[in-house]
Design an enzyme around this catalytic site. Structure first.
Site, PDB file in Angstrom:
ATOM      1  N   GLU A 209      -3.564  34.125 -10.625  1.00 53.54           N
ATOM      2  CA  GLU A 209      -4.424  33.288  -9.775  1.00 53.54           C
ATOM      3  C   GLU A 209      -5.895  33.587 -10.009  1.00 53.54           C
ATOM      4  OE1 GLU A 209      -3.070  30.888  -8.428  1.00 53.54           O
ATOM      5  OE2 GLU A 209      -0.999  31.564  -8.610  1.00 53.54           O
TER       6      GLU A 209
ATOM      7  N   GLY B  29      -0.719   2.564   7.235  1.00 54.76           N
ATOM      8  CA  GLY B  29      -0.858   1.765   8.447  1.00 54.76           C
ATOM      9  C   GLY B  29      -0.356   0.344   8.326  1.00 54.76           C
ATOM     10  N   LYS B  30       0.562   0.070   7.409  1.00 56.60           N
ATOM     11  CA  LYS B  30       1.076  -1.306   7.265  1.00 56.60           C
ATOM     12  C   LYS B  30       1.883  -1.714   8.496  1.00 56.60           C
ATOM     13  CE  LYS B  30       3.190  -0.216   3.453  1.00 56.60           C
ATOM     14  NZ  LYS B  30       2.686   1.163   3.303  1.00 56.60           N
TER      15      LYS B  30
ATOM     16  N   ASP C   5       2.020  24.727 -14.213  1.00 54.90           N
ATOM     17  CA  ASP C   5       0.718  24.506 -14.840  1.00 54.90           C
ATOM     18  C   ASP C   5       0.879  23.807 -16.181  1.00 54.90           C
ATOM     19  OD1 ASP C   5      -0.424  25.886 -12.716  1.00 54.90           O
ATOM     20  OD2 ASP C   5      -0.266  27.819 -13.732  1.00 54.90           O
TER      21      ASP C   5
ATOM     22  N   GLY D  86       0.812  -1.206   0.000  1.00 51.36           N
ATOM     23  CA  GLY D  86       0.000   0.000   0.000  1.00 51.36           C
ATOM     24  C   GLY D  86       0.842   1.249   0.000  1.00 51.36           C
ATOM     25  N   PRO D  87       0.225   2.403  -0.250  1.00 47.86           N
ATOM     26  CA  PRO D  87       0.964   3.669  -0.256  1.00 47.86           C
ATOM     27  C   PRO D  87       1.560   3.956   1.114  1.00 47.86           C
ATOM     28  CG  PRO D  87      -1.228   3.915  -1.232  1.00 47.86           C
ATOM     29  CD  PRO D  87      -1.192   2.573  -0.582  1.00 47.86           C
ATOM     30  N   PRO D  88       2.529   4.846   1.172  1.00 50.65           N
ATOM     31  CA  PRO D  88       3.124   5.198   2.482  1.00 50.65           C
ATOM     32  C   PRO D  88       2.095   5.853   3.402  1.00 50.65           C
ATOM     33  CG  PRO D  88       4.538   5.921   0.676  1.00 50.65           C
ATOM     34  CD  PRO D  88       3.249   5.483   0.055  1.00 50.65           C
ATOM     35  N   GLY D  89       2.202   5.513   4.684  1.00 48.73           N
ATOM     36  CA  GLY D  89       1.355   6.146   5.691  1.00 48.73           C
ATOM     37  C   GLY D  89      -0.012   5.548   5.863  1.00 48.73           C
TER      38      GLY D  89
END
Length: 668
Positions: free
Chosen positions: A455, A238-239, A531, A233-236
């Site tokens: 902007e 909860g593995k 952009d 899974g992606p970082p962070g």
């Protein structure tokens, strides 16, 4: 099931502990003995500067004159039976003028042959109580007196040399020892109650714990526990937390090690450590071994720049054999975690080694709310804070991001001397994590004006073509991160997929900033570089990967989310040069079309674009509601100020929406 054997979490297996304390005690004992001998020798010899060296005849003359205060007569074996060593103290005698004589009143030593008459002279002129006669010292005692300091110093040197050799030998052998640490259940506080937002992954891992607690439940119908589970899974997400929860819940020994701990600068050390780790695990079976960041040692073989015979591949081969080789590892369950499953060797992922791959994805809205509730237990929040609304406003956040969000909000509240965290701090913390922290960077009037119109172009076009996919959150000309200004878009829900219309709207919005600059300056700047890169990347994906062009639904590339050097070098182009020219033309056509579309939108709403830019120059930051009001009414009706709002005012402001019934969205 019997209780697991006691363990020591402070020491890694195979490392000696008690001999170090014994060696320390011996060292202090040796140092104490040396210090004691030094003190005794210094006190026994006395002050060397106060001793006078005399002849024996001179001592006898002083005795006849009554100037000997005390004397010690010791037979010395070196000169024969009549050879004596004399030591003592002279009487203190004053001169006529009352001054002490230089040579008298001091200690003396002498040596020589004494006869019976000499003894009579000494006994008759010195008080018997002040005469001490000692027998001759033995040769052994003299040897000890002369050689003992040398022996002690030599012993200390030999002791340190032996200890150094032992430690060097122990360090050399410890290279092959596994660095896996056995965790203690008493110290490991994480449980499955602390894991939220990944219910399916938690069920898969929890099944391992249930099997270890009651194996007969699964064995009755012929089932066997998976030998290995790979958390992906992606970082962070909860593995590692899942593995900590297994350690807290399992009633068996739990070993943990990182993938990088296997690899060393010496050849063969990694493979030896793998074998040692499994040997220790078999002794404690049934047990669980957790390998964090396994991609450090499990990368695909033969894909690097070097040869095939390298240290990492030897380590991987040893790991493959130990996990499912000829002998097997019954009772040892392997749990590994990685966020790069694409680089792992296929032999490592097959059933029998890692039977089950558990994907721990980013949490959805319900998972985010559960994670927020877990981390919010230690923080004081206002009664107006609604975690469900915070969860809705944080799509794409991982569990680590949510924990960081609450911590940043608590730090902001403490910095403002507040007693509880309110919605204001949560919003500010969310913007800080998502878009970067505000930086009061010095800009002149021309730079501020260019940034404001840039902007404003993003903001106006996004509101005009708003399809509910990525609505405008706020727009600011206060620098955040590396940007001088920013138009912030915040999705209302989790983005699971994007349609062609939504992607084209994103490209159109990205092009609007450059057009906004051209309106006021008549020229371009490099401020639109990010952009342009974003728009080009989206257009290339649409053509090559997603089949959203006239080239049809054909995959024209092998682009991967992560670049693996070994595969990228050997990658070949799977289409012709003519197709490559058509790809470039299709990408160019998409970008130019959306550029013209954004240009038409800004020209048709030039007055609103100018009003938004001037408002940014005045207030620096505008919310989405203010841009909507300018497009609908031509002015801002909601007050724009930065005084501290009350909690109720902030809640009302967040829930306010302005309908755009009179604004016709542009069509594609």
């Amino acid at each position: 099931m019997s209780s697991p054997p006691p363990n020591n979490s402070s020491k890694s297996p195979g490392q000696p502990g008690r001999p170090d304390r014994i060696n320390t005690r011996l060292l202090f004992i040796w140092l104490g003995v040396i210090a004691l001998i030094a003190v005794l020798l210094s006190t026994g010899e006395g002050n060397q500067q106060t001793i006078n060296e005399m002849r024996a005849s001179q001592v006898l003359e002083y005795a006849r004159q009554g100037k000997i205060h005390s004397i010690v007569i010791e037979q010395h074996p070196e000169g024969g039976s009549r050879y004596y060593k004399l030591s003592g103290k002279l009487e203190v005698i004053e001169n006529d003028n009352g001054k002490l004589r230089e040579s008298e009143g001091k200690k003396f030593t002498a040596a020589g042959t004494l006869t019976e008459d000499d003894f009579k002279t000494l006994r008759s002129n010195i008080t018997p109580a002040r005469i001490e006669e000692k027998p001759a010292s033995s040769t052994f005692s003299l040897f000890l007196i002369n050689a003992l300091p040398t022996l002690l110093i030599g012993g200390v040197i030999i002791f340190f040399a032996i200890q150094f050799l032992k430690n060097a030998n122990r360090s050399a052998l410890s290279f092959a020892k596994s660095r896996a640490k056995q965790l203690s259940r008493d110290k490991e506080k994480a449980t499955f109650k602390d894991v939220a937002g990944c219910d399916e992954a938690k069920e898969d891992v929890q099944e391992i714990v249930e099997f270890l607690r009651d194996p007969k439940k699964f064995q009755k119908i012929g089932g066997r526990i998976p030998k290995g589970i790979l958390l992906v899974g992606p970082p962070g997400t909860g593995k590692t937390l899942l593995a900590r929860a297994v350690a807290g819940e399992a009633a068996v020994p739990f070993f943990t090690i990182s993938g990088s701990d296997f690899v060393e600068m010496f050849v063969g050390v990694g493979a030896a450590r793998v074998r040692d780790m499994f040997e220790q695990a078999r002794k404690s079976a049934p047990c669980i071994v957790f390998i964090d960041e396994i991609d450090a040692v499990g990368r695909q073989r033969g894909a690097g720049l070097g040869g095939g015979h390298d240290e990492r591949e030897q380590t991987l081969n040893s790991l493959l054999v130990e996990m499912d080789g000829f002998e097997g590892h019954e009772g040892v369950i392997i749990i590994a975690a990685t966020n790069r499953p694409d680089v792992l060797d296929s032999a490592l992922l097959r059933p029998g080694r890692f039977d089950r791959q558990v994907y721990v994805d980013l949490p959805d809205i319900h998972g985010r709310e559960e994670i927020l509730q877990v981390h919010a237990k230690k923080i004081k929040f206002s009664s107006y804070v609604d975690m469900s609304r915070v969860a809705r406003s944080t799509p794409g956040f991982s569990g680590a991001d949510l924990a960081n969000l609450l911590n940043e909000a608590a730090l902001l509240a403490a910095r403002k001397n507040k007693k509880e965290v309110e919605n204001t701090e949560l919003e500010e913390a969310r913007d800080k994590i998502s878009f970067g922290r505000e930086r009061r960077r010095l800009m002149d009037a021309d730079d501020r004006r260019t940034t404001a119109y840039h902007e404003a172009g993003h903001a106006v076009v996004r509101v005009l073509i708003d399809d509910g996919h990525l609505p405008l959150h706020k727009v600011t000309i206060i620098p955040r991160g590396r940007a001088l200004g920013m138009a912030m878009f915040l999705p209302k829900k989790d983005i699971l997929g994007q349609s062609r219309k939504q992607l084209l709207n994103s490209i159109c919005t990205a092009m609007a900033g450059r057009i906004g600059e051209e309106v006021v300056t008549g020229d371009f700047s490099n401020g639109a570089s990010s952009d342009i890169k974003q728009a080009t990347t989206l257009a290339r994906h649409m053509v090559c990967d997603w089949g959203m062009s006239e080239l049809g639904p054909v995959a024209l590339g092998e682009n991967q989310e992560h670049i693996f050097l070994g595969r990228e070098i050997t990658r070949t182009q799977n289409y012709s040069d003519e197709t490559a020219r058509r790809i470039d033309a299709a990408i160019h056509d998409i970008i130019v079309t959306q550029y013209k579309r954004a240009q038409e939108l800004i020209q048709a709403n030039a007055a609103a674009h100018k009003t938004v830019a001037e408002a940014l120059l005045e207030y620096e930051t505008l919310d989405a509601v203010h841009v909507q009001e300018i497009l609908k009414y031509g002015e801002i009706r909601t007050p724009v100020d930065y005084r501290p709002l009350t909690r109720r005012e902030r809640d009302e402001e967040l829930s306010a929406t302005v309908p755009l019934a009179d604004v016709s969205p542009a069509t594609i």
